[in-house]
Design a protein around this motif. Sequence first.
Motif, short mmCIF file in Angstrom:
data_model
loop_
_atom_site.label_atom_id
_atom_site.label_comp_id
_atom_site.label_asym_id
_atom_site.label_seq_id
_atom_site.Cartn_x
_atom_site.Cartn_y
_atom_site.Cartn_z
N UNK A 159 -5.17 9.20 -7.06
CA UNK A 159 -6.00 7.55 -6.96
C UNK A 159 -7.01 7.42 -7.77
N UNK A 160 -7.66 8.84 -7.86
CA UNK A 160 -8.47 8.89 -9.44
C UNK A 160 -8.14 8.84 -10.80
N UNK A 161 -7.16 9.26 -10.54
CA UNK A 161 -6.32 9.18 -11.75
C UNK A 161 -5.97 8.25 -12.07
N UNK A 162 -5.45 7.75 -11.00
CA UNK A 162 -4.92 6.29 -11.20
C UNK A 162 -5.81 4.69 -12.29
N UNK A 163 -6.99 5.20 -11.31
CA UNK A 163 -8.39 4.21 -11.60
C UNK A 163 -8.56 4.69 -12.85
N UNK A 186 -6.54 5.59 -15.48
CA UNK A 186 -5.60 5.74 -16.47
C UNK A 186 -5.23 4.69 -16.57
N UNK A 187 -4.92 3.95 -14.89
CA UNK A 187 -3.90 2.53 -14.71
C UNK A 187 -2.69 2.94 -14.52
N UNK A 188 -2.53 3.95 -14.54
CA UNK A 188 -1.00 4.29 -15.17
C UNK A 188 -0.60 5.26 -13.39
N UNK A 189 0.80 5.51 -12.74
CA UNK A 189 0.70 6.47 -11.90
C UNK A 189 1.15 7.77 -12.59
N UNK A 248 8.69 4.87 -0.18
CA UNK A 248 8.16 4.61 0.90
C UNK A 248 6.78 5.23 0.64
N UNK A 249 6.13 5.99 -0.15
CA UNK A 249 5.28 7.17 -0.35
C UNK A 249 4.06 5.94 -0.21
N UNK A 250 3.17 5.96 0.46
CA UNK A 250 1.76 5.14 0.26
C UNK A 250 0.81 5.18 -0.89
N UNK A 251 1.01 6.49 -1.56
CA UNK A 251 0.69 6.55 -2.26
C UNK A 251 1.32 6.27 -3.20
N UNK A 252 2.22 5.85 -3.40
CA UNK A 252 3.59 4.80 -4.71
C UNK A 252 3.23 3.64 -4.28
N UNK A 253 2.66 3.27 -3.20
CA UNK A 253 2.55 1.97 -2.46
C UNK A 253 1.63 1.06 -2.91
N UNK A 254 0.71 2.65 -2.85
CA UNK A 254 -0.84 1.75 -3.34
C UNK A 254 -1.21 2.04 -4.72
N UNK A 255 -0.38 2.43 -5.63
CA UNK A 255 -0.80 2.76 -7.05
C UNK A 255 0.63 1.42 -7.45
N UNK A 256 1.43 1.50 -6.97
CA UNK A 256 3.10 -0.22 -7.86
C UNK A 256 1.97 -1.61 -7.59
N UNK A 257 1.74 -1.82 -8.81
CA UNK A 257 1.39 -3.53 -8.68
C UNK A 257 3.44 -4.09 -9.06
N UNK A 258 3.45 -3.53 -9.13
CA UNK A 258 5.97 -4.50 -8.42
C UNK A 258 6.68 -2.91 -8.37
#
Length: 191
Positions: free
Chosen positions: A41-45, A47-50, A175-185
């Motif tokens: 999540x830190x990386x995502x916040x 970079x805006x990328x997964x 279905x990974x929660x990290x994927x779900x929480x960091x996917x916009x579409x």
Amino acid sequence: MTKNRISTMDGLWVITVLFFSLGFVHIGFSLLGLFCMGFPFALYLKSGEKLWCKKYCPRASLFLRILHKISLKKPLLKGFTKQNVKTGVLIYFGINVFFATMSTIMVSLGRVAPIDYVRFLIVFPIPVAFPQLLQFTISPWLLHLSYRIYSMMLTSTTIGLILGFLYVPRAWCVICPIQTLTTKKPVKIQG
Ligand code: SF4
């Protein structure tokens, strides 16, 4: 899965193996799992990328390493990629984190004893004795939290290995929660 992505993740599976092995040395090392939970999540916040999912996830690396040759590669079950399945898994892990947090607080307050064993899917004790090769004492709440983190990581990795064996190696990523929480579409995950 592109060739480039495989090579980027190649080798990171060792971290996953090391994590689970260290639980046999001393369960306190499981606290390192907090890094794996928070860093994506830190990386995502930042970079805006997964970036974690694309390049750095040791668990995905393990799935690829173990399963890329033996996965049955059956078609994904109809409905597996639906949003309500992902939301269901996310809610399950949210409840898991909530229980782990609240029970750790209760242990720290001395209201309940620590649960000093690993459980699968929150409730099923795993009948494996962890030898604890290093003998040093940590506080009861840290002991409890360590076992809860190890349990969460073991549960999700085991389910991921089963899904990966049946379908594509990284089927868990759908279905990974990290994927779900960091996917916009919705995205398509390939083996
Ligand atoms: S979806 Fe989950 S298991 Fe897959 S790469 Fe991302 S964090 Fe790792």
